[in-house]
Every structure is written in structure tokens, then in C-alpha cells.
Design a protein around this motif. Structure first.
Motif, PDB file in Angstrom:
ATOM      1  N   LYS A  97      62.210  28.874  38.925  1.00 47.77           N
ATOM      2  CA  LYS A  97      61.498  30.203  39.510  1.00 47.77           C
ATOM      3  C   LYS A  97      61.895  31.144  39.014  1.00 47.77           C
ATOM      4  N   ASP A  98      63.424  31.205  39.003  1.00 49.36           N
ATOM      5  CA  ASP A  98      63.980  32.476  38.645  1.00 49.36           C
ATOM      6  C   ASP A  98      63.885  32.813  36.920  1.00 49.36           C
ATOM      7  N   TRP A  99      64.064  31.711  36.320  1.00 49.36           N
ATOM      8  CA  TRP A  99      64.033  31.884  34.882  1.00 49.36           C
ATOM      9  C   TRP A  99      62.757  32.040  34.161  1.00 49.36           C
ATOM     10  N   GLN A 100      61.536  31.321  35.145  1.00 54.98           N
ATOM     11  CA  GLN A 100      60.205  31.675  34.797  1.00 54.98           C
ATOM     12  C   GLN A 100      59.973  33.145  35.009  1.00 54.98           C
ATOM     13  N   GLU A 101      60.284  33.659  35.951  1.00 54.82           N
ATOM     14  CA  GLU A 101      60.190  35.118  36.307  1.00 54.82           C
ATOM     15  C   GLU A 101      60.831  36.019  35.139  1.00 54.82           C
TER      16      GLU A 101
END
Length: 514
Positions: free
Chosen positions: A94-98
Motif C-alpha cells: 500500500k505504501d509503495w503504490q501510494e
């Protein structure tokens, strides 16, 4: 030509402005990048152990294209967290997709990538190359300087060894060795004294000439010291002055401090003892024969003085007069001769005054002999000379060029011995402690230059090695940056090409200049 085949050429320096002018990016993209960088720093703290991620994040600045690859790797490592709708429950994903979504907003990633490319091409790569070149230059300069210092060391060491060789010392304990060499002076003086009789013919010839040329009433004393030494040898100065041999010789003591030679010794003084040892262990001077003291016939007074008849039995009159207090010195118990002390106790070749007088006498005789040779070798002057010497004694008339040259050779040999540099050093060392200090200081200064050169060589060598190691460390870094820059340029070209329906894009002046 179809439009899709027309290439788009963009110069590297104008790439950021070109992207803004074509409305692919906005001008105020820096604040967005700062937020993204903060999110990236937090996300990096929690990353799975994966060789691809480690290689991806090593030695480079993370950009949008790296984030895409990280997401692809997380799809493998976080596959277990994927639900039926295709979404990932992992916080890492989720962090890297954001982060990717924030990059893609307003094409912020493209502005950042363009700026990174320009910075690498214009500053990073040239800066590292310049630093490597400077390190190599400094390394070469250190090698050159080390060679110069080595030459200086060899030169100073050679000068030191030559100086020590001339003085006849090893150079380990300079002042002590210099003073110890003074013990050779008696032997040198003895050899020179043996050669004095060879000067007799020259000195007698000169004296006979001067006696003949001067008026009978105007005869002057001619080279008296030279004639005295030829007849009597290298005696004490006392005998030369008083024309009698001393009963006792008290030679001056020459003390030279060697405190600075060895710090472990509080006081180390070389004492010449009672002077130079001239071969008599008793401390006096050995003249080669027994000294005969002639008292002569004592006349107790038959004139007008008071006569005391000792046979009458009268008491001896004591006037209570001290000769010492009155300034009258009675030497040798009233006999002929006295005590030779101070400079008078020195031999004639060792006394500074008589030594110079002796050399002057030699030079005077040498000049006379040279003139006589010139006169005898000149035809016209020869006749005049013969006419002038017709009434002279046989000694003057019987001289030939060969005989005079032989006499001149003997005189010049003695002059050479007297002016020998080594003898001069020993003589000066004996009579001047300050000269010993100055001479030792000069030699030590040359030796200190050797030590200083060696120390500087070590420092310069260490500095050269340091610059070489730094250049060695920078070369892999330079290659890595060039490789990453080429990759980044290709990624930017491919991304822009997608926006123009696959038209080829060429970024000019980029990696082609590297």
C-alpha cells in the motif's frame, strides 16, 4: 514521411523547460517531490529481504522508475496478502503504490527524472571526474616531490660525508671526534720539525743576499724566526723569546664542553691535560736532549756593594722584605731559566703569533727565490745580476736556476703543509672552543637536513598513497553513476515516446557526452 517516424530531439539542458512548455509537467512540482521523498524514507524502513531490492537501492538516488520495480518485486513477496478482488492487504504494498500514484500525479516523476538527468550530466559526473583527475595529479606531484626530497637527502648526506672525510671523523659524535683528532698535532708538528733543516739553504741564501745588499751599518734582521727554528727546531715560545730553555713548562689547559653531544652526561669535558703530549710523560716538553743549566761563575760583589764576611760568624741580617710582594719574581731558585706558562709554553708552530710569523718568513723567502729565478732565467738581467754580485760571497755567485728551484721547492712544500686545511682545522679546534661549536653546528645542520628530508618523504609518500586510494574509490562510483544515468535517460526517452504515439525521442548532449 509519416509523423510517427519523425524523431523528437531534445537537448539535455532544455529538457525540464521543454516538459513544462509542452504541458507535460507543472512548474511548482518541488513541494510535491518533498512529500514523496518523505514517504519513500518511511517506506524504506520496512522492506523485505530480497536481492533485487538490495541491488536496486544500492548506490543510487531512488526515483519513480525504481519505485515501479519495487512494486513488481513486492507483488512476489506480498502475494499471500492479496485478496479475491486483487488488492493487497500488505502495508508495504500500500505504501509503495501510494508513492507511485503521487509520482504520476501531474507527471511529477518526469520533472524529477529530468532534473536528475541534468544534474548527473552537468555536475555529478564532471565533478567526480575532476576529483579523480585532481587526486591523480596530486599523486603524481607527491611522487615528484618524493623524488626531489630523495635527491636532497642524498646531496645533504654526501656533503656531510665529504666534510667528515676531510676532517677525518666518522660523524657519530662530532665534537668529541674533532677534539680527539687534536691529539694528532704533536705527530704533525714533529714531522714538520724534521723537515725544517731542508729550509736552511734557502734561508741562508736569502740572509746572505740581504746582508750583501744592505749597507754595513744598515743590516737588518732577516727572517729571524725561520733561522732560529732551522737551528733549534720547534722549541717553546719561551726559548724563542728569552733565548734560553725553560726549567719547567706549564702548558695552558684547553677545555671544550661536550654537554650537547650526550644528554645523558651532565658534564663531559675533554681536557687536553697539561697541553698536547709531545712525548714526555712527565708533562714537560721533550727537546731530544738533556737540558744543561749553566749557572756560570757567580760574582758576589767585589765592587762598591756591601760585602758580608760569612767567616766572621756574624748573624745573617733579615730585612723582612718579600720579593713576591714587591713584584720581583725569582725563577728557578735564582738560576738561569724559568717557568714557561701560558702562550710561552706552546711550541712555535702551535703558538698563533709565532705560527703566523713563521709563515710570513716562508712567504718572504719564497718571493725572493721566485725573483732570483726570474733574474737568472732572463738574459739581460742575468748580466746585470752578475755584475752586481761580483763582490759578493761565493754562496751568492755559485747559485744556478736549478739550485734555486730546488730551494724554492722545499720552501713551497713547507708552505703547503702549513696551509693544509686539515691542519688548519685541528689547529683552530685546539685554540678556539667556539670554532668547535660552529663547526659541529654546521655538520649537524647538514645531518638535520637528511633527517628532515626523510621525514618529509614519509609524509609525502603517505599523502600520495591517500590520494591514490581516494581516486581508486571514486572510479567505481563514477562508473555506477554513468551506468545509472544512461539507464535513466533511456527510461525518460521511452516515457516521452509513449506520450507521442511511439515517436522516437532523442535526448541530445546527455550520456553521449559522458
Amino acid at each position: 514521411m509519416q509523423e510517427q517516424f519523425i524523431p523528437i530531439d531534445i537537448h539535455t539542458n532544455k529538457l525540464p523547460d521543454w516538459l513544462i512548455s509542452r504541458r507535460h509537467c507543472i512548474r511548482d512540482w518541488q513541494p510535491e517531490v518533498e512529500l514523496i521523498r518523505e514517504r519513500i524514507n518511511n517506506a524504506i524502513q520496512d522492506m523485505p529481504i530480497h536481492k533485487g531490492i538490495t541491488k536496486l537501492l544500492s548506490g543510487t538516488y531512488i526515483n519513480y522508475f525504481h519505485c515501479l520495480k519495487i512494486v513488481e518485486i513486492l507483488k512476489e513477496t506480498e502475494a499471500d496478502s492479496r485478496n479475491v478482488f486483487g488488492r493487497y492487504g500488505s502495508q508495504r504494498m500500500k505504501d509503495w503504490q501510494e508513492i507511485v500514484r503521487m509520482y504520476e500525479k501531474d507527471n511529477v516523476y518526469l520533472s524529477e527524472a529530468a532534473q536528475m538527468l541534468v544534474r548527473n550530466v552537468q555536475y555529478e559526473v564532471p565533478g567526480i571526474r575532476k576529483q579523480i583527475s585532481k587526486c591523480e595529479q596530486m599523486q603524481n606531484e607527491c611522487e615528484r616531490r618524493e623524488t626531489e626530497l630523495k635527491k636532497q637527502e642524498n646531496s645533504a648526506l654526501k656533503e656531510f660525508n665529504v666534510s667528515c672525510q676531510k676532517l677525518g671523523i666518522k660523524g657519530k659524535s662530532i665534537k668529541k671526534e674533532l677534539v680527539e683528532r687534536c691529539q694528532e698535532l704533536p705527530t704533525v708538528y714533529k714531522e714538520m720539525a724534521l723537515a725544517l733543516p731542508s729550509l736552511g739553504p734557502a734561508a741562508k741564501l736569502y740572509k746572505a743576499f740581504m746582508d750583501f745588499m744592505c749597507e754595513p751599518d744598515g743590516k737588518r734582521e732577516c727572517v729571524p724566526l725561520l733561522l732560529f727554528m732551522i737551528e733549534n727546531g720547534n722549541t717553546t715560545t719561551y726559548e724563542w723569546i728569552h733565548k734560553e730553555k725553560p726549567l719547567k713548562v706549564e702548558e695552558p689547559i684547553f677545555n671544550i664542553s661536550l654537554d650537547d653531544e650526550d644528554e645523558s652526561k651532565k658534564s663531559d669535558v675533554i681536557d687536553f691535560g697539561d697541553g698536547i703530549d709531545f712525548g714526555d710523560s712527565s708533562g714537560g716538553i721533550d727537546f731530544g736532549e738533556d737540558v744543561q743549566v749553566e749557572t756560570g761563575d757567580i760574582d758576589w760583589g767585589s765592587g762598591d756593594g756591601i760585602q758580608i764576611d760569612s767567616s766572621s760568624g756574624a748573624e745573617e741580617i733579615d730585612f723582612n722584605i718579600s720579593l713576591e710582594e714587591s713584584g720581583i719574581e725569582v725563577q728557578g731558585g735564582g738560576l738561569e731559566g724559568g717557568v714557561a706558562s701560558g702562550n710561552e709554553a706552546l711550541n712555535l708552530l702551535d703558538n698563533p703569533v709565532t705560527r703566523m710569523d713563521f709563515i710570513n718568513d716562508l712567504l718572504e723567502v719564497e718571493s725572493f727565490l721566485k725573483i732570483r729565478i726570474h733574474e737568472l732565467s732572463s738574459g739581460g738581467s742575468d748580466m746585470l745580476s752578475l755584475s752586481q754580485l761580483q763582490n759578493s760571497e761565493t754562496l751568492l755567485q755559485a747559485q744556478t736556476i736549478e739550485s734555486v728551484q730546488e730551494k724554492l721547492k722545499n720552501v713551497q712544500t713547507m708552505i703547503t703543509k702549513m696551509n693544509d686545511p686539515t691542519l688548519h682545522h685541528l689547529y683552530t679546534i685546539r685554540h678556539s672552543p667556539r670554532y668547535v661549536d660552529n663547526l659541529a653546528a654546521t655538520l649537524k645542520q647538514k645531518l638535520s637536513l637528511v633527517d628532515k628530508s626523510i621525514t618529509q618523504q614519509k609524509l609525502v609518500n603517505a599523502k600520495g598513497i591517500e590520494h591514490g586510494e581516494l581516486a581508486k574509490e571514486l572510479r567505481p562510483k563514477l562508473e555506477l553513476i554513468i551506468s545509472k544515468t544512461k539507464e535513466l535517460q533511456s527510461q525518460i526517452e521511452a516515457d516521452i515516446s509513449k506520450k507521442y504515439k511511439g515517436r522516437p525521442v532523442n535526448i541530445m548532449g546527455g550520456v553521449s557526452t559522458l
